[in-house]
Enzyme design. Structure first.
Site, PDB file in Angstrom:
ATOM      1  CB  SER A   1      44.486  40.351  40.894  1.00 15.52           C
ATOM      2  OG  SER A   1      43.625  40.249  41.229  1.00 15.52           O
ATOM      3  CB  THR A   2      43.194  39.309  45.783  1.00 16.41           C
ATOM      4  OG1 THR A   2      42.266  38.633  45.010  1.00 16.41           O
ATOM      5  CG2 THR A   2      42.584  39.657  47.361  1.00 16.41           C
TER       6      THR A   2
ATOM      7  CG  HIS B   1      42.842  41.505  37.881  1.00 12.93           C
ATOM      8  ND1 HIS B   1      43.823  40.204  38.380  1.00 12.93           N
ATOM      9  CD2 HIS B   1      43.954  41.613  36.611  1.00 12.93           C
ATOM     10  CE1 HIS B   1      44.754  40.155  37.437  1.00 12.93           C
ATOM     11  NE2 HIS B   1      44.813  40.836  36.523  1.00 12.93           N
TER      12      HIS B   1
ATOM     13  CG  MET C   1      43.146  35.599  42.761  1.00 12.49           C
ATOM     14  SD  MET C   1      41.123  35.132  43.276  1.00 12.49           S
ATOM     15  CE  MET C   1      41.188  33.712  42.136  1.00 12.49           C
TER      16      MET C   1
ATOM     17  CG  ASP D   1      47.296  38.695  34.550  1.00 11.51           C
ATOM     18  OD1 ASP D   1      48.448  38.929  33.440  1.00 11.51           O
ATOM     19  OD2 ASP D   1      46.634  40.208  34.377  1.00 11.51           O
TER      20      ASP D   1
END
Length: 405
Positions: free
Chosen positions: A209-210, A236, A329, A332
């Site tokens: 993600s991030t 994401h 972050m 998940d």
């Protein structure tokens, strides 16, 4: 109480007000200044020393990408969140900004029915990211609490402070922001599992993600040969962005990288990126595994979701999996990794010092579902060594993969 100090950079008065009003909802965040273009933002950063900057991309005099490069050249390491449009051009510019040293991005509201809806959308996207990226302030945390009953602590974690440089999507990029540790995880022990029993590997599954686009570029770009099995990735990202990401990653290393399409046969040597706003799953047809895209409800507030991919892979391949969880972050992937471990597969996560946000990998590690916790630079060599030891050994040109015998 010390609040998170944010500088808002955008040439639109309307957007500056939208961002300010959205952030003012949270008592832990304070907008300390504005800038109408990149050049002014450089002076404002020197004057105000913000904890974080939100940055528009297209601005007069100096655009956001140029401003990011200048800030990084001047050794400013605060997180920078780009404010992007959900278009092909906006996606391309956002990835350029990540190459230049930006930390993350949010998309501007589009096709919303009211000002209130715009405020709600900006607040829901921006506030959690700000708190994850500036975790030393009140209320900031990169992931959910750990699962109770985790196994005992083991070693194998890179020493704190050993921050490895992070490769980005492109060559010659300036130094980016310092990785941000989640304060929630920093107080908890990292737990690792004993090495699993030897097992074949029929697929590699990855969640990020991030900070993920840069981490993925490091992993894919460091491969010495096309992987001998298919690789499936959930990053994401919204629609359009994932297609641009796949195209850029495809230019970095020996693997073929594509945005996954419904019905694709899973082929060794190919990396399949989940398209934005669709869950990526595996399905079996005529004895062969294919991509299955669904638009089911978000899981962990995400679509695509890492847990959906990982659980689907376990259903079709059992423990014949290598699961990697990279920077991001939230949490998940934690439940999916529990399923991988339960089926006898291998789980590797990125370590805290080299993660932009140690939320997702930290959630897996502190729950006791990781066999190894590694610096980003060691992930690609580990992937290749696991595949070599598993004896998958099929060349990239082999036929599409079937499944469990």
């Amino acid at each position: 109480m010390t609040r998170i100090r944010v500088l808002v950079v955008d040439d639109s008065v309307v957007v500056r007000r939208l961002v300010t009003d959205s952030l003012s909802r949270d008592p832990d965040i304070e907008v300390v200044g504005f800038a109408s273009n990149g050049r002014i933002s450089l002076a404002k950063v020197e004057q105000l020393a913000p904890d974080l900057v939100t940055m528009d991309i297209e601005m007069p005099e100096m655009n956001g990408i140029e401003a990011v490069r200048a800030l990084r050249r001047n050794r400013h390491t605060m997180p920078i969140i780009m404010f992007s449009t959900l278009t092909e051009r906006g996606a391309s510019a956002t990835l350029d900004a990540l190459v230049a040293g930006a930390t993350d991005y949010v998309t501007k509201p589009a096709n919303v029915g009211s000002v209130q809806e715009s405020l709600d959308r900006v607040a829901s996207e921006l506030i959690p990211k700000i708190k994850a990226l500036v975790p030393h302030r009140p209320g900031a945390a990169g992931a959910l609490p750990p699962v109770a009953g985790a196994p005992g602590t083991a070693g194998g974690v890179a020493p704190a402070g050993a921050v490895a440089p992070r490769a980005r999507i492109g060559a010659g990029a300036p130094a980016g922001p310092a990785p941000v540790a989640s304060s929630a995880h920093a107080r908890r022990p990292v737990v690792t599992r004993p090495a699993p029993a030897p097992h074949p590997v029929s697929a590699v599954i990855i969640g990020s993600s991030t900070g993920g686009p840069e981490a993925l570029s490091k992993v894919i770009g460091a491969l010495s040969a096309p992987p001998s099995v298919p690789v499936l990735v959930v990053q994401h990202m919204p629609p359009v962005f994932t297609r641009q990401l796949a195209a850029r990653l495809d230019r970095l290393g020996p693997a073929t990288v594509v945005e996954a399409a419904d019905g694709d046969l899973l082929r060794p040597g190919t990396v399949y990126i989940a398209p934005g706003d669709h869950h990526l799953e595996l399905s079996r047809s005529a004895g062969q595994l294919r991509v299955k895209l669904t638009d089911g409800p978000p899981v962990n507030f995400c679509r695509p979701a890492v847990d959906v991919l990982f659980r689907s892979a376990v259903r079709e391949l059992g423990g014949q999996l290598l699961a990697l969880v990279l920077t991001g972050m939230g949490a998940d992937g934690r439940t999916g990794c529990e399923d991988v471990v339960g089926a006898g597969g291998t789980v590797v996560v990125q370590d805290e010092p080299t993660s932009v946000v140690w939320g997702m990998p930290g959630a897996v590690a502190t729950a006791g579902f990781a066999h190894r916790v590694l610096p980003l630079g060691e992930v690609a060599p580990t992937l290749e060594s696991v595949l070599a030891r598993a004896g998958s050994g099929r060349p990239a040109a082999a036929a599409p993969i079937g499944g469990r015998p």
